[in-house]
Design an enzyme around this catalytic site. Sequence first.
Site, mmCIF file in Angstrom:
data_model
loop_
_atom_site.group_PDB
_atom_site.id
_atom_site.type_symbol
_atom_site.label_atom_id
_atom_site.label_comp_id
_atom_site.label_asym_id
_atom_site.label_seq_id
_atom_site.Cartn_x
_atom_site.Cartn_y
_atom_site.Cartn_z
ATOM 1 N N GLU A 57 53.810 -8.655 -6.275
ATOM 2 C CA GLU A 57 52.820 -7.560 -6.685
ATOM 3 C C GLU A 57 53.157 -7.315 -8.226
ATOM 4 O OE1 GLU A 57 54.256 -4.315 -4.709
ATOM 5 O OE2 GLU A 57 53.878 -5.342 -2.273
ATOM 6 N N GLU A 78 52.030 -9.000 3.044
ATOM 7 C CA GLU A 78 53.086 -8.302 3.486
ATOM 8 C C GLU A 78 52.047 -7.325 4.002
ATOM 9 O OE1 GLU A 78 55.423 -6.397 0.980
ATOM 10 O OE2 GLU A 78 55.349 -8.745 0.107
#
Length: 608
Positions: free
Chosen positions: A271, A488
């Site tokens: 991320e 995720e």
Amino acid sequence: MASRIAAVALLAAVAAKAQHNYSSPPYPTTTPASYSTTTFNFSAASTYLPLTDFSNEQLAFLWDQVGPIQTATLTTTASPTPEPTDFPKPNFVHPLVPAYIPEVADAKLPDDFLWGVASAAFQVEGAVDAEGKGPSVWDLIPHRWVNSIADNTTGDVAANEYYLYKQDNARLKALGIQSYSFTLAWTRFFPFGRGPVNEQGVAHYDDLFTDIEANGIKSVVTLFHWDTPLALFNSYGAWTSEDIVADYVNYAKYAIMRYDKYVTAWYTFNEPQYCNWRFSNYPFGTILPSYNGIGTGGLRAQYLCGHYTLLAHATIYKWYKNVYKGTKPMTFKNSANYIIANSSSAADQEAVQRVNDYNMGWYGGVWTNGGDYPASLKDTLGDILPVYTQAQKDLIAGAADFYAIDAYTTLYAAAPPNGIAACVANRSDPNYPQCATTTQLQPNGFPAGPNADAGATWLYSTPGGVRPFLSFITKEYFPKVKSIVVSEFGFADPAEASFNTLEQILWDLRRADYMQSFLDNILAARVLDGVNVTGAFAWAIYDNFEWNSGLGTKFGLQYVNNTSYERYPKASMFQFLNWFKLHGEDKTATANITAPVGKRMPSMLNMS
């Protein structure tokens, strides 16, 4: 009167000295030749601190900068204990959550579909100063930045995975989990971020990889998950300096060359969008030094961080493919949510585009724009946005084998109250530079889904959004993407940390519901919509340190007792496992995870 005048005169003389009024100095006016002189002004500092001392004393100094560290009661590697062949789980009295999408009830995934659970080194390992490890910025923050963590906990111990990995791997095998997505800690390899390799840290990961392989589990590995070496902040400002690219690449090359044979897929970064909502808000200028003109952080720090992160990713990707001749798939994990326009107005439609550009498009040069930033970023940010050279654009373009998305929730977007154009023209506007607003409320004001824990205010359970989101990414936004992994997804049950008994904790109905529906929608995207989804990973393997939320916000599919470190599978774990038992082709499970699954009544099917 004379005595009062004398007293006033004396006070005036004292005050003059206090103000450094040395017009008639009673001391020598020259410095002896054996002394050198200069003037000091720390605010005028403009050069980096050299990082050339890699001694034990310098490492101790870094840990002194962090402060006292909590130590676990277990500080040696634990041998695995026998796992049950059948775990306690829900039964018919309250069965698992039923399927949401009847059309995919009988659909099967291919053998090569990657699925499993995920974690991150800093969030689970603990043992933060053990065996030569250096501190990362996230060792510093909970200790030195007062009240920056909601419950004032630290990652010093976390789940103590550093010493319990053998038991954890045995548990994954017993549950029948196919793959494990985990991260490596940069400062276990290079305590200072560069310099000599730490032999003890390498030995630990050597054993971790071989143990995972011995348990028949596939390793999906992330090289960096926000835990930047503290020494690199001290030296040159870490991700605000181009120097970070060479240091990251040096670390990444070492880890890849040592462990590539064990790894199924590589993520270079977790991320990078964290440059916005986390890195740019670090305590620059107070607890952390402020280099490279970033002041106290904000937009300048945000976009320098993103710029050098993407260059570091592209550099290691091209080296891996072209020089090392690596064959494993490699990419980085993105953080973004499905965005729906709050109305049919052109302004709200543009707001959706801007939200996507400032999340996914920011790092989308790998798949579009010839390696460059989206026009909306360049036009709005101007000189705030660093400029890529043509060589750098060429380096970035095509530097990934697949797309990875950490897709947790869905948001509604609207133009700001004063309009997009007015926001773009005003850098002091509170909505600048995205110039769009987002909310978890539907246009009618009703919540988009059930809320998560108070420590995750950004998260609502909206699993129906992931299906159109996967189609949007691969068919509209990045049509060059050949495959996509949901790297995720997960949910934090409200107030779970406040429960007093194990019985209250283990039946996590809201998380179980999220798991079932999320997976059903991923499968529907693949089977019904033709999206080449090739993997899905649940966050998280067990309860862990959730960054600014600390230990009090729980995402785990297993409960962790923070005193004994025991792990207990929750109902959501069996919901997750049962789903793959029904839809997957993997046959490695050694534990009986079958549990009754309720069936929807016809009237409920009609509502789907």
